[in-house]
Design an enzyme around this catalytic site. Structure first.
Site, PDB file in Angstrom:
ATOM      1  N   CYS A   2      -4.842  -0.486   7.717  1.00  8.78           N
ATOM      2  CA  CYS A   2      -4.009  -0.260   8.977  1.00  8.78           C
ATOM      3  C   CYS A   2      -2.561   0.374   8.815  1.00  8.78           C
ATOM      4  O   CYS A   2      -1.973  -0.157   7.963  1.00  8.78           O
ATOM      5  CB  CYS A   2      -3.931  -1.249  10.085  1.00  8.78           C
ATOM      6  N   ARG A  27      -4.039   5.529   3.575  1.00  7.23           N
ATOM      7  CA  ARG A  27      -4.204   4.257   3.257  1.00  7.23           C
ATOM      8  C   ARG A  27      -5.650   3.796   3.684  1.00  7.23           C
ATOM      9  O   ARG A  27      -6.246   2.734   3.320  1.00  7.23           O
ATOM     10  CB  ARG A  27      -3.311   3.310   4.312  1.00  7.23           C
ATOM     11  N   TRP A  79      -8.004   0.025  10.751  1.00  4.44           N
ATOM     12  CA  TRP A  79      -9.203  -0.134   9.673  1.00  4.44           C
ATOM     13  C   TRP A  79     -10.037  -1.416  10.349  1.00  4.44           C
ATOM     14  O   TRP A  79      -9.454  -2.422  10.364  1.00  4.44           O
ATOM     15  CB  TRP A  79      -8.754  -0.481   8.261  1.00  4.44           C
ATOM     16  N   ASN A 105      -1.091  -4.869  12.274  1.00  4.05           N
ATOM     17  CA  ASN A 105      -1.694  -4.915  11.167  1.00  4.05           C
ATOM     18  C   ASN A 105      -1.834  -6.418  10.697  1.00  4.05           C
ATOM     19  O   ASN A 105      -1.036  -7.010  11.092  1.00  4.05           O
ATOM     20  CB  ASN A 105      -0.791  -4.336   9.921  1.00  4.05           C
ATOM     21  N   GLY A 106      -2.999  -6.691  10.109  1.00  2.00           N
ATOM     22  CA  GLY A 106      -3.186  -8.053   9.677  1.00  2.00           C
ATOM     23  C   GLY A 106      -4.573  -8.562  10.354  1.00  2.00           C
ATOM     24  O   GLY A 106      -5.123  -7.990  11.031  1.00  2.00           O
ATOM     25  N   GLU A 486     -12.336   0.566 -16.616  1.00  2.26           N
ATOM     26  CA  GLU A 486     -11.737   1.382 -15.634  1.00  2.26           C
ATOM     27  C   GLU A 486     -12.381   2.794 -15.474  1.00  2.26           C
ATOM     28  O   GLU A 486     -12.211   3.352 -14.544  1.00  2.26           O
ATOM     29  CB  GLU A 486      -9.990   1.620 -16.273  1.00  2.26           C
ATOM     30  N   LYS A 490     -13.498   4.030 -11.916  1.00  2.00           N
ATOM     31  CA  LYS A 490     -13.301   5.539 -11.494  1.00  2.00           C
ATOM     32  C   LYS A 490     -14.317   6.311 -10.901  1.00  2.00           C
ATOM     33  O   LYS A 490     -14.355   6.856 -10.010  1.00  2.00           O
ATOM     34  CB  LYS A 490     -12.354   6.128 -12.705  1.00  2.00           C
ATOM     35  N   GLU A 493     -16.098   5.082  -8.078  1.00  2.00           N
ATOM     36  CA  GLU A 493     -15.358   4.998  -6.826  1.00  2.00           C
ATOM     37  C   GLU A 493     -15.276   6.708  -6.119  1.00  2.00           C
ATOM     38  O   GLU A 493     -15.577   6.682  -4.941  1.00  2.00           O
ATOM     39  CB  GLU A 493     -13.871   4.748  -6.926  1.00  2.00           C
ATOM     40  N   HIS A 509     -27.624  -7.216 -26.664  1.00  2.08           N
ATOM     41  CA  HIS A 509     -28.017  -8.653 -25.980  1.00  2.08           C
ATOM     42  C   HIS A 509     -28.538  -8.080 -24.645  1.00  2.08           C
ATOM     43  O   HIS A 509     -28.670  -9.328 -23.741  1.00  2.08           O
ATOM     44  CB  HIS A 509     -26.868  -9.325 -25.914  1.00  2.08           C
ATOM     45  N   LYS A 604      -6.483   2.414   0.331  1.00  3.15           N
ATOM     46  CA  LYS A 604      -5.467   2.285  -0.603  1.00  3.15           C
ATOM     47  C   LYS A 604      -4.968   0.967  -0.954  1.00  3.15           C
ATOM     48  O   LYS A 604      -4.891   0.508  -1.828  1.00  3.15           O
ATOM     49  CB  LYS A 604      -4.514   3.247  -0.250  1.00  3.15           C
TER      50      LYS A 604
END
Ligand code: M6R
Length: 609
Positions: A2, A27, A79, A105-106, A486, A490, A493, A509, A604
């Protein structure tokens, strides 16, 4: 997640707020809304005018009527947490009389309980959100001023919030409050701004005041004041944000991700600038607030972060062990905070976060501080919650990162860890010669990054070749394993291709069972002491007819393709080996037509649990 933006002044507010919302789009959100106070006749209360829309800010903009004039307003990108994305659930929320408007927000933890009480009192709710509870509490508060009404309402609320409130009867002000969700004031000339993120402010002012948890503020066109939720005044001195409005533009690139990948040589230059001390072959990190004696007393280092920042922390832990010989490890902050961790006074904790807002990291920091631990922050956003909560730390100076997936900030964070490791190493047993060797390696990084980026066309061709894969495997050993983790994150995502990362040593294994021609493997093969071991893993895969793309310092015979990267010092190689794989993920996603800057289901800044 948000976003909040608000303005009070003399300008036409709706275009300003819509522009602010666009700057917060990165965001992640699913709906948006705006409320403004219409012109009031002298001595009469104003009226609130609202527009809300599920979807993008452009959908909201299309719904805003031509005559929507006003000079005070607040707006929001939502959001969904409580209630699905819809026009009704979008913020702002208003009371039945349409006098009070709130953006939030929250998460209000006791919303259901408060809602039940309000419903029993005859309040009719228009949305499924937790925020609407707050609106009704403010509207029903008996206090005389807006500030007191908000304060009275907040007393009943448990949870996190960054809020902005408009009231038709007090239309000369916006009242804001913060507890766990960022609220930043932008100080202008006879105009004031508020936002949850400086990104929405820097086009208008770079003079900002960041509220602390438990702080509120009243914004009027030519004045602002801050005070606690208990009512006592606080001192707020504006600081200047170093990021300029242009840093948020696309700068001629088609996506923010591409722009941010391309900026890495300059970004690394920035994290090094002013920190290297050639005289003692070390670095200056004054912000750590840790003197040499205290640093020598550290017996363990525990690094906490989420997602990409956790992966940067894994490389950081390796660097600290190698250069400073202090036992170090990294753990996802989201796991750490739920397992009642043993907090040891001789352990130094390091919280890593690009945004400095990630709730899981912030909560871990707060839990550690409550238990008396010393916590450093390795953070990109200056003045963010985690940076403020930590006892000291380092900024990674990557500049604003807008794309949901992190690239330049990952690289800069790893470089920041190299500096921390060098600093701690030189306080302990790292020799002058080794200190100098690492410094020289660090100085070579920007040019070497430039060399990697210059090979983009070749990487693009490879990406187009691998884009048809249903799934991909990433492998690496020791220094290479976090790089593999990483790179696999990437790829998934932004391309939505399933990918997993394994230590190359673990192949036999279990995961070797998956190897077949349809499952390509990306292998990290640095020219270091483990080169032969890594080559053995390539043999194992080849023997099962697996396709291999190697990232290495020279052509690998067993691989179908090799991306050759410049060699640095063994310890610093992981910094460079991740970069071509950012480009690989980028071009794979591009070839598949994905929305690269805003991948599905992701935000984000993950400011909720
Ligand atoms: O802002 P932070 O570094 O704390 O964010 C942590 C993660 O949410 C973040 O790295 C996430 O994994 C990104 N989408 C990675 O590209």
């Amino acid at each position: 997640m948000c976003g909040i933006v608000g303005y009070i002044g003399k300008r036409d507010v709706a275009p300003l707020l819509l522009e602010g919302l666009q700057r917060l789009e990165y965001r992640g959100y699913d709906s948006a809304g705006i409320v403004i106070t219409g012109k009031a006749a002298a001595g009469r209360p104003g009226t609130l005018k609202t527009v809300k829309a599920k979807g993008r800010v452009r959908d909201l903009e299309a719904k805003v009527p031509k005559r929507f004039a006003g000079t005070t307003g607040i707006a929001h990108t939502r959001w969904a947490t409580h209630g699905a994305p819809s026009d009704e659930n979008a913020h702002p929320h208003l009371d039945a009389e349409g006098k009070v408007a709130v953006v939030h927000n929250g998460i209000i933890d006791n919303a259901s309980e408060l809602r039940a009480k309000l419903v029993a009192d005859g309040v009719a709710f228009l949305s499924e959100t937790d925020t609407e509870v707050l609106v009704h509490l403010i509207a029903r508060a008996q206090a005389a001023t807006l500030e007191e009404k908000v304060r009275e309402a907040l007393k009943s609320v448990e949870g996190t919030y960054g809020i902005a409130v408009l009231h038709a009867d007090f239309n000369d002000r916006i009242v804001v409050a913060r507890n766990g969700s960022p609220v930043v004031l932008g100080i202008g000339e006879k105009e004031m701004f508020v936002a949850s993120d400086v990104a929405a402010l820097v086009a208008h002012t770079r003079q900002i005041v960041t509220l602390d948890d438990g702080e509120m503020a009243t914004l009027k066109a030519d004045d602002f004041r801050t005070y606690t939720t208990e009512g006592s005044s606080t001192t707020a001195t504006p600081t200047t944000v170093e990021w300029e409005a242009e840093s948020y533009d696309m700068g001629g690139h088609d996506t923010y991700m591409h722009k941010e990948i391309s900026e890495q040589a300059d970004a690394v230059d920035r994290v090094l600038r002013g920190r290297i001390d050639d005289r003692f072959s070390t670095v200056h990190l004054g912000g750590l607030n840790l003197d040499a004696r205290e640093a020598r007393g550290v017996r363990r280092i525990k690094i906490l972060g989420c997602g990409t920042s956790y992966h940067a922390g894994l490389i950081g832990a390796g660097l600290i062990e190698e250069l400073a010989r202090i036992p170090a490890d990294a753990e996802p902050a989201s796991e750490f905070r739920y397992r009642n961790p043993v907090v040891d006074p001789d352990t130094l904790y390091v919280a890593v976060s690009q945004s400095g807002e990630t709730y899981d990291v912030l909560a871990a920091v707060q839990e550690l501080k409550r238990k008396g631990a010393r916590v450093l922050g390795v953070v990109n956003v200056v003045g963010s919650a985690i940076a403020r909560e930590a006892d000291g730390g380092m900024y990674v100076h990557a500049g604003p990162e807008v794309c949901v997936v992190s690239t330049k900030c990952f690289t800069n964070t790893v470089v920041a860890f190299a500096l921390l490791a060098l600093h701690l190493g030189r306080i302990r047993d790292l020799s002058v010669a080794d200190g100098r060797r690492i410094i020289e390696g660090l100085r070579r990084l920007p040019d070497q990054i430039g060399e990697i980026l210059a090979a983009e066309d070749e990487i693009k061709k490879l990406a187009e070749e691998y884009a048809g894969a249903q799934s991909m495997m990433f492998i690496g050993r020791v220094r290479g394993y976090p790089v593999a983790l990483e790179a696999s994150l990437k790829l998934k995502e932004i391309s939505y291709i399933h990918a997993e990362a394994y230590p190359a040593s673990e192949l036999k294994h279990g995961p070797l069972a998956l190897i077949e021609p349809a499952l390509p493997t990306v292998a990290i093969v640095p020219d270091d002491d483990l080169l032969e071991k890594n080559r053995a893993a390539l043999e194992e895969i080849k023997a099962r007819s697996g396709r291999i793309l190697a990232v290495a310092h020279r052509e690998q015979e067993k691989a179908d393709h090799t991306i050759v990267v410049p060699k640095n010092e063994n310890e610093l190689d992981p910094i460079l080996m991740g970069i071509p794989l950012q480009l690989l993920a980028y071009h794979t996603a591009l070839a598949m037509g994905r929305d690269i800057d805003k991948p599905r289901n992701l935000a984000k800044s993950v400011t909720v649990e």
